[in-house]
Design a protein around this motif. Structure first.
Motif, PDB file in Angstrom:
ATOM      1  N   ILE A 190     -10.086  50.171  -5.624  1.00  0.00           N
ATOM      2  CA  ILE A 190      -9.107  49.220  -6.160  1.00  0.00           C
ATOM      3  C   ILE A 190      -9.742  48.311  -7.200  1.00  0.00           C
ATOM      4  CG2 ILE A 190      -7.437  47.432  -5.594  1.00  0.00           C
ATOM      5  CD1 ILE A 190      -7.454  48.404  -2.733  1.00  0.00           C
ATOM      6  N   ILE A 191     -10.955  47.822  -6.896  1.00  0.00           N
ATOM      7  CA  ILE A 191     -11.575  46.844  -7.796  1.00  0.00           C
ATOM      8  C   ILE A 191     -13.077  46.787  -7.557  1.00  0.00           C
ATOM      9  CG2 ILE A 191     -11.349  44.890  -6.192  1.00  0.00           C
ATOM     10  CD1 ILE A 191     -10.680  43.110  -8.616  1.00  0.00           C
TER      11      ILE A 191
ATOM     12  N   GLN B 281      -2.535  46.127  -7.348  1.00  0.00           N
ATOM     13  CA  GLN B 281      -3.881  45.903  -7.874  1.00  0.00           C
ATOM     14  C   GLN B 281      -4.245  44.428  -7.689  1.00  0.00           C
ATOM     15  OE1 GLN B 281      -3.875  46.629 -12.107  1.00  0.00           O
ATOM     16  NE2 GLN B 281      -2.107  45.325 -12.473  1.00  0.00           N
TER      17      GLN B 281
END
Length: 265
Positions: free
Chosen positions: A120-121, A173
């Motif tokens: 995701i990140i 997100q």
């Protein structure tokens, strides 16, 4: 027990062989291995799904850890992996990466371990602490850290304040949570007191560095929705006989624009 917490987690014992330290955990059909070779100095994280490798990252001199290793409150534990921490119902994996430097660099990876796998990140937190903390009380943690785009630009590392940054999982997100970062505009009295402190700090500063009190005010205002006010404070508090105001304002704005996070403001 809440349904989002019902997720099989098996722990594999610590393995040490051939100068390689390795720790493995299993989350349902996923297995995650973190290893460090003290011969080659290569650290590695490998993620497999049903035995098939789907992710690998490695680098020389780095260190990987399960969970958020940049938050002293969790004391090396990992209360996040295997749980759903985003609110979308899919279990997550949290991995920390540190490059071994005294002042840099901290990275926090967050993955989804659902029917489909994805990263995701990766939070690039420079040398900052990083917290996973529920700031809006919706039962799911935001990511909070201190963004450091002006590190070493106008002062030493210790004299370079960061900007409080908050990321929230939304629209599938992590995005800048400006609603959690914004602060009310200070009163005229508060601004007068700030300018007085800054003026005093400039008089006391004996090094070529800009005073911490001045830089801290600039960062605090800029990361709470008041960039224009920060520039106004610079205009009014900068010593009349000190050259370089225009240059500072240009370089300060350029440093903020270099941030992966502030520019979303």
């Amino acid at each position: 027990m809440n349904k989002r917490h019902i997720f099989l987690i098996l722990f594999f014992p610590f393995i040490a062989m051939a100068n390689v330290e390795s720790t493995q955990k299993r989350f349902g059909v996923y297995s995650v291995t973190i290893s460090k070779s003290y011969e080659s100095n290569i650290a590695k994280v490998v993620i497999k799904k049903r035995g098939q490798k789907i992710f690998e990252e490695s680098d020389i001199g780095d260190y990987y850890y399960f969970g958020n290793n940049f938050d002293e409150r969790v004391e090396g534990k990992d209360p996040y992996s295997g749980r759903n921490i985003t609110g979308n119902g899919t279990p997550n994996l949290v991995i920390s990466r540190w490059n071994g430097g005294a002042h840099c660099c901290h990275f926090l990876h967050i993955f989804e371990l659902g029917k489909n796998f994805r990263k995701i990140i990766t939070v690039e937190a420079y040398s900052s602490w990083v917290r996973l903390i529920d700031l809006d009380h919706d039962s799911f943690p935001e990511i909070e850290f201190s963004d450091g785009p002006i590190d070493y630009v106008f002062a030493s590392f210790a004299g370079s304040p960061g900007g409080r940054t908050i990321l929230k999982f939304q629209n599938n997100q992590y995005e800048l949570a400006t609603n959690l970062m914004k602060k009310p505009i200070p009163s005229e009295k508060q601004i007068r007191l700030l300018k007085r402190k800054i003026t005093t700090a400039f008089k006391k500063e004996e090094s070529p560095d800009l005073p911490y009190e001045f830089l801290n005010t600039m960062m605090d205002f800029s990361y709470s929705g008041h960039f224009d006010l920060a520039l106004k404070i610079a205009d009014e508090a900068w010593p009349t006989k000190k050259p370089g105001l225009a240059k500072f304002k240009e370089e300060f704005a350029q440093a903020l624009r270099s941030s992966a996070y502030w520019k979303s403001f």
